[in-house]
Design a protein around this motif. Structure first.
Motif, PDB file in Angstrom:
ATOM      1  N   VAL A   6       0.838  -1.216   0.000  1.00  0.00           N
ATOM      2  CA  VAL A   6       0.000   0.000   0.000  1.00  0.00           C
ATOM      3  C   VAL A   6       0.860   1.248   0.000  1.00  0.00           C
ATOM      4  O   VAL A   6       0.626   2.223  -0.737  1.00  0.00           O
ATOM      5  N   ALA A   7       1.891   1.224   0.838  1.00  0.00           N
ATOM      6  CA  ALA A   7       2.784   2.402   0.912  1.00  0.00           C
ATOM      7  C   ALA A   7       3.478   2.641  -0.407  1.00  0.00           C
ATOM      8  O   ALA A   7       3.600   3.781  -0.891  1.00  0.00           O
ATOM      9  N   ALA A   8       3.948   1.540  -1.011  1.00  0.00           N
ATOM     10  CA  ALA A   8       4.639   1.686  -2.298  1.00  0.00           C
ATOM     11  C   ALA A   8       3.701   2.222  -3.364  1.00  0.00           C
ATOM     12  O   ALA A   8       4.067   3.082  -4.181  1.00  0.00           O
ATOM     13  N   ALA A   9       2.487   1.686  -3.356  1.00  0.00           N
ATOM     14  CA  ALA A   9       1.515   2.172  -4.342  1.00  0.00           C
ATOM     15  C   ALA A   9       1.225   3.643  -4.140  1.00  0.00           C
ATOM     16  O   ALA A   9       1.087   4.417  -5.110  1.00  0.00           O
ATOM     17  N   ALA A  10       1.132   4.061  -2.873  1.00  0.00           N
ATOM     18  CA  ALA A  10       0.853   5.474  -2.574  1.00  0.00           C
ATOM     19  C   ALA A  10       1.977   6.366  -3.056  1.00  0.00           C
ATOM     20  O   ALA A  10       1.760   7.423  -3.677  1.00  0.00           O
ATOM     21  N   LEU A  11       3.179   5.960  -2.752  1.00  0.00           N
ATOM     22  CA  LEU A  11       4.326   6.770  -3.192  1.00  0.00           C
ATOM     23  C   LEU A  11       4.406   6.816  -4.697  1.00  0.00           C
ATOM     24  O   LEU A  11       4.736   7.840  -5.312  1.00  0.00           O
ATOM     25  N   PHE A  12       4.143   5.638  -5.325  1.00  0.00           N
ATOM     26  CA  PHE A  12       4.190   5.583  -6.799  1.00  0.00           C
ATOM     27  C   PHE A  12       3.141   6.527  -7.388  1.00  0.00           C
ATOM     28  O   PHE A  12       3.398   7.264  -8.344  1.00  0.00           O
ATOM     29  N   SER A  13       1.968   6.507  -6.785  1.00  0.00           N
ATOM     30  CA  SER A  13       0.905   7.404  -7.251  1.00  0.00           C
ATOM     31  C   SER A  13       1.299   8.846  -7.045  1.00  0.00           C
ATOM     32  O   SER A  13       1.038   9.731  -7.882  1.00  0.00           O
ATOM     33  N   LEU A  14       1.908   9.100  -5.903  1.00  0.00           N
ATOM     34  CA  LEU A  14       2.345  10.454  -5.600  1.00  0.00           C
ATOM     35  C   LEU A  14       3.360  10.943  -6.626  1.00  0.00           C
ATOM     36  O   LEU A  14       3.309  12.081  -7.095  1.00  0.00           O
ATOM     37  N   ALA A  15       4.228  10.008  -7.022  1.00  0.00           N
ATOM     38  CA  ALA A  15       5.262  10.382  -7.999  1.00  0.00           C
ATOM     39  C   ALA A  15       4.634  10.717  -9.337  1.00  0.00           C
ATOM     40  O   ALA A  15       5.139  11.572 -10.090  1.00  0.00           O
ATOM     41  N   ILE A  16       3.549  10.019  -9.654  1.00  0.00           N
ATOM     42  CA  ILE A  16       2.889  10.277 -10.936  1.00  0.00           C
ATOM     43  C   ILE A  16       2.099  11.575 -10.888  1.00  0.00           C
ATOM     44  O   ILE A  16       2.093  12.372 -11.825  1.00  0.00           O
ATOM     45  N   ILE A  17       1.417  11.759  -9.745  1.00  0.00           N
ATOM     46  CA  ILE A  17       0.532  12.931  -9.623  1.00  0.00           C
ATOM     47  C   ILE A  17       1.341  14.227  -9.517  1.00  0.00           C
ATOM     48  O   ILE A  17       0.993  15.261 -10.089  1.00  0.00           O
ATOM     49  N   VAL A  18       2.419  14.148  -8.731  1.00  0.00           N
ATOM     50  CA  VAL A  18       3.209  15.382  -8.515  1.00  0.00           C
ATOM     51  C   VAL A  18       3.786  15.862  -9.841  1.00  0.00           C
ATOM     52  O   VAL A  18       4.373  15.053 -10.576  1.00  0.00           O
ATOM     53  N   GLU A  29      17.464  11.321  -3.416  1.00  0.00           N
ATOM     54  CA  GLU A  29      17.370  10.049  -2.680  1.00  0.00           C
ATOM     55  C   GLU A  29      15.926   9.589  -2.562  1.00  0.00           C
ATOM     56  O   GLU A  29      15.611   8.415  -2.701  1.00  0.00           O
ATOM     57  N   VAL A  30      15.032  10.557  -2.318  1.00  0.00           N
ATOM     58  CA  VAL A  30      13.620  10.216  -2.172  1.00  0.00           C
ATOM     59  C   VAL A  30      13.063   9.725  -3.499  1.00  0.00           C
ATOM     60  O   VAL A  30      12.321   8.737  -3.566  1.00  0.00           O
ATOM     61  N   VAL A  31      13.441  10.394  -4.576  1.00  0.00           N
ATOM     62  CA  VAL A  31      12.982   9.978  -5.886  1.00  0.00           C
ATOM     63  C   VAL A  31      13.463   8.575  -6.205  1.00  0.00           C
ATOM     64  O   VAL A  31      12.721   7.728  -6.727  1.00  0.00           O
ATOM     65  N   GLN A  32      14.702   8.299  -5.852  1.00  0.00           N
ATOM     66  CA  GLN A  32      15.250   6.957  -6.101  1.00  0.00           C
ATOM     67  C   GLN A  32      14.507   5.894  -5.309  1.00  0.00           C
ATOM     68  O   GLN A  32      14.208   4.806  -5.807  1.00  0.00           O
ATOM     69  N   GLN A  33      14.173   6.213  -4.042  1.00  0.00           N
ATOM     70  CA  GLN A  33      13.419   5.247  -3.213  1.00  0.00           C
ATOM     71  C   GLN A  33      12.028   4.986  -3.789  1.00  0.00           C
ATOM     72  O   GLN A  33      11.523   3.843  -3.776  1.00  0.00           O
ATOM     73  N   ILE A  34      11.405   6.080  -4.312  1.00  0.00           N
ATOM     74  CA  ILE A  34      10.079   5.916  -4.891  1.00  0.00           C
ATOM     75  C   ILE A  34      10.153   4.976  -6.089  1.00  0.00           C
ATOM     76  O   ILE A  34       9.312   4.094  -6.292  1.00  0.00           O
ATOM     77  N   ARG A  35      11.190   5.181  -6.934  1.00  0.00           N
ATOM     78  CA  ARG A  35      11.344   4.331  -8.107  1.00  0.00           C
ATOM     79  C   ARG A  35      11.592   2.871  -7.713  1.00  0.00           C
ATOM     80  O   ARG A  35      11.030   1.941  -8.313  1.00  0.00           O
ATOM     81  N   GLU A  36      12.405   2.659  -6.688  1.00  0.00           N
ATOM     82  CA  GLU A  36      12.687   1.281  -6.235  1.00  0.00           C
ATOM     83  C   GLU A  36      11.417   0.625  -5.683  1.00  0.00           C
ATOM     84  O   GLU A  36      11.147  -0.569  -5.931  1.00  0.00           O
ATOM     85  N   LEU A  37      10.657   1.418  -4.919  1.00  0.00           N
ATOM     86  CA  LEU A  37       9.405   0.865  -4.372  1.00  0.00           C
ATOM     87  C   LEU A  37       8.426   0.526  -5.490  1.00  0.00           C
ATOM     88  O   LEU A  37       7.695  -0.472  -5.440  1.00  0.00           O
ATOM     89  N   ALA A  38       8.373   1.330  -6.524  1.00  0.00           N
ATOM     90  CA  ALA A  38       7.484   1.042  -7.658  1.00  0.00           C
ATOM     91  C   ALA A  38       7.892  -0.241  -8.353  1.00  0.00           C
ATOM     92  O   ALA A  38       7.023  -1.069  -8.737  1.00  0.00           O
ATOM     93  N   GLU A  39       9.221  -0.429  -8.526  1.00  0.00           N
ATOM     94  CA  GLU A  39       9.693  -1.677  -9.153  1.00  0.00           C
ATOM     95  C   GLU A  39       9.337  -2.898  -8.293  1.00  0.00           C
ATOM     96  O   GLU A  39       8.913  -3.937  -8.795  1.00  0.00           O
ATOM     97  N   GLN A  40       9.527  -2.735  -6.952  1.00  0.00           N
ATOM     98  CA  GLN A  40       9.176  -3.841  -6.048  1.00  0.00           C
ATOM     99  C   GLN A  40       7.677  -4.136  -6.107  1.00  0.00           C
ATOM    100  O   GLN A  40       7.250  -5.304  -6.075  1.00  0.00           O
ATOM    101  N   ASN A  41       6.865  -3.127  -6.205  1.00  0.00           N
ATOM    102  CA  ASN A  41       5.422  -3.313  -6.273  1.00  0.00           C
ATOM    103  C   ASN A  41       5.035  -4.101  -7.528  1.00  0.00           C
ATOM    104  O   ASN A  41       4.179  -5.000  -7.492  1.00  0.00           O
ATOM    105  N   GLN A  42       5.690  -3.745  -8.656  1.00  0.00           N
ATOM    106  CA  GLN A  42       5.403  -4.483  -9.884  1.00  0.00           C
ATOM    107  C   GLN A  42       5.791  -5.964  -9.747  1.00  0.00           C
ATOM    108  O   GLN A  42       5.063  -6.856 -10.218  1.00  0.00           O
ATOM    109  N   LYS A  43       6.935  -6.212  -9.123  1.00  0.00           N
ATOM    110  CA  LYS A  43       7.364  -7.600  -8.913  1.00  0.00           C
ATOM    111  C   LYS A  43       6.378  -8.363  -8.015  1.00  0.00           C
ATOM    112  O   LYS A  43       6.030  -9.524  -8.269  1.00  0.00           O
ATOM    113  N   ILE A  44       5.923  -7.663  -6.944  1.00  0.00           N
ATOM    114  CA  ILE A  44       4.980  -8.306  -6.009  1.00  0.00           C
ATOM    115  C   ILE A  44       3.655  -8.639  -6.713  1.00  0.00           C
ATOM    116  O   ILE A  44       3.066  -9.709  -6.529  1.00  0.00           O
TER     117      ILE A  44
END
Length: 410
Positions: A6-18, A29-44
């Motif tokens: 859920v957190a990853a999806a939220a951040l990913f959405s935030l990255a798209i919306i912003v 660093e924050v942008v990089q973490q968002i991208r990593e979380l999005a990749e992990q979400n896709q894998k999950i």
């Protein structure tokens, strides 16, 4: 795991919306973490899809296994049912239990009474195939050491299709009939009955029946090898309709010394017997019977005899060799008494030159038997015996016996 997704999806959405400019204002660093979380979400999400597919396959397999197990259980149930049905169709069980109480006043004036389990029988008849069958009878009698094999035979033949059959095994040879309405065995049975290991060829056709048989007896002729030398033959005629039933028969045995009663005496140690296993010559025996029923009335007649004398050292009578014989005559009447099938019977039996065998010279009998409930009977019998004279080896006395029997047959 769900919280991280859920957190990853939220951040990913935030990255798209912003807006791009706003994202650019975020630290790298924050942008990089968002991208990593999005990749992990896709894998999950991809892994979840695989898991869902596997679960669906497992559920399908379980359902198929349950269906297969149901079919197997149904087949097993059908097999068990058909097996039991085949057993019921091919195997017949039967049995008999008799308990007797008796009071006796013997030839010596001795009074005795007893209560005993007189007889137990358990029979099995199996139809192995259309042309073969087996028969087994286990039996216990008062005084025996235990339950033993009384009969055990194999028969090849089918009388519904062919009049000739072959039977081999342990059985009572067809010498004598021994039918009786009494509790006690007839004197003819005491003299002639033979239970042996036999090979028998028989036939039944158009009311006629007969057999030829052979066995190796226990009492041998002196100087002869221990071989199958005892032979016999039987011939009879049976007729029945709604009112009448007739059974006529004659039998021959080349060595009556092998009957159970005679061989028991000959082989028993003195003074109860002769203590012999061999006799000088085989002694032929004959038997004849007549059974007739007319409505409720019945008539039984039977005769068993040796056709020649034994040596005096084997079986004696009045200073010479004995030529034993016995007979039985009975009349019976069957009707209902108090709603129960009841048979009244009177009998006269006798013997000649059989004092050493323990048989009375004359016997008078009366009996009544009633079927008190299904397959259960109650019987009462009175016997009056007269012994041989003193000159002929007896006591010249009388004996009385009263017997009551309760029997169950199934």
């Amino acid at each position: 795991m769900k919280k991280r997704m859920v957190a990853a999806a939220a951040l990913f959405s935030l990255a798209i919306i912003v807006p791009g400019g706003a994202a650019a204002e975020l630290p790298a660093e924050v942008v990089q973490q968002i991208r990593e979380l999005a990749e992990q979400n896709q894998k999950i999400v991809a892994q979840n899809r695989l898991l869902i597919e596997r679960i669906e396959k497992l559920e399908q397999a379980v359902a198929e296994n349950r269906e297969a197990a149901g079919e197997v259980n149904s087949q097993l149930a059908d097999y068990d049912g058909s097996l039991l049905q085949k057993i019921n169709e091919r195997v017949t069980l039967s049995g008999l239990v008799e308990v007797e109480g008796a009071v006796t006043d013997d030839f010596n004036g001795t009074n005795t009474s007893d209560l005993a389990l007189a007889t137990v029988e358990l029979g099995l008849d199996a139809e192995i195939s259309q042309w073969s069958s087996a028969h087994l009878l286990l039996k216990y009698e008062d005084g025996a050491s235990g339950l033993g094999v009384d009969e055990g035979t194999i028969t090849l033949g089918n009388l519904d299709n062919y009049p000739v059959y072959l039977t081999v095994g342990k059985m009572y040879v067809p010498f004598g009939n021994y039918t009786s309405n009494m509790i006690s065995d007839p004197l003819t049975l005491n003299l002639g009955e033979s239970n042996e290991d036999v090979i028998q060829l028989g036939f039944e056709a158009n009311g006629f029946y007969g057999a030829l048989y052979a066995f190796n007896g226990e009492v041998e002729e002196t100087g002869r090898d221990n071989l199958v030398r005892e032979v016999g033959a039987s011939l009879g005629y049976l007729y029945a309709n709604d009112e009448h039933a007739l059974d006529l028969g004659v039998d021959w045995l080349n060595n009556i010394a092998d009957s159970d009663g005679l061989s028991g005496y000959l082989m028993a140690a003195p003074p109860e017997g002769a203590g012999l296993t061999e006799i000088a010559d085989q002694v032929n025996g004959i038997a004849a019977h007549l059974l007739y029923n007319y409505g409720p009335y019945s008539l039984i007649g039977e005769y068993v005899a040796a056709t020649e004398a034994f040596a005096a050292s084997e079986l004696a009578y009045n200073g010479g060799g004995a030529k034993p014989k016995a007979w039985n005559v009975e009349v019976g009447y069957t009707s209902e008494l108090m709603g129960k099938e009841t048979t009244l019977a009177l009998g006269y039996q006798g013997s000649d030159q059989a004092v050493d065998l323990g048989l009375p010279e004359k016997r008078y009998l009366a009996a009544v038997s009633m079927g008190i409930i299904d397959n259960t009977s109650l019987a009462l019998e009175y016997i009056h015996d007269e012994d041989y004279s003193v000159a002929n080896g007896g006591t010249d006395n009388d004996a009385e016996t009263v017997t009551m029997q309760l029997g169950v047959e199934f």
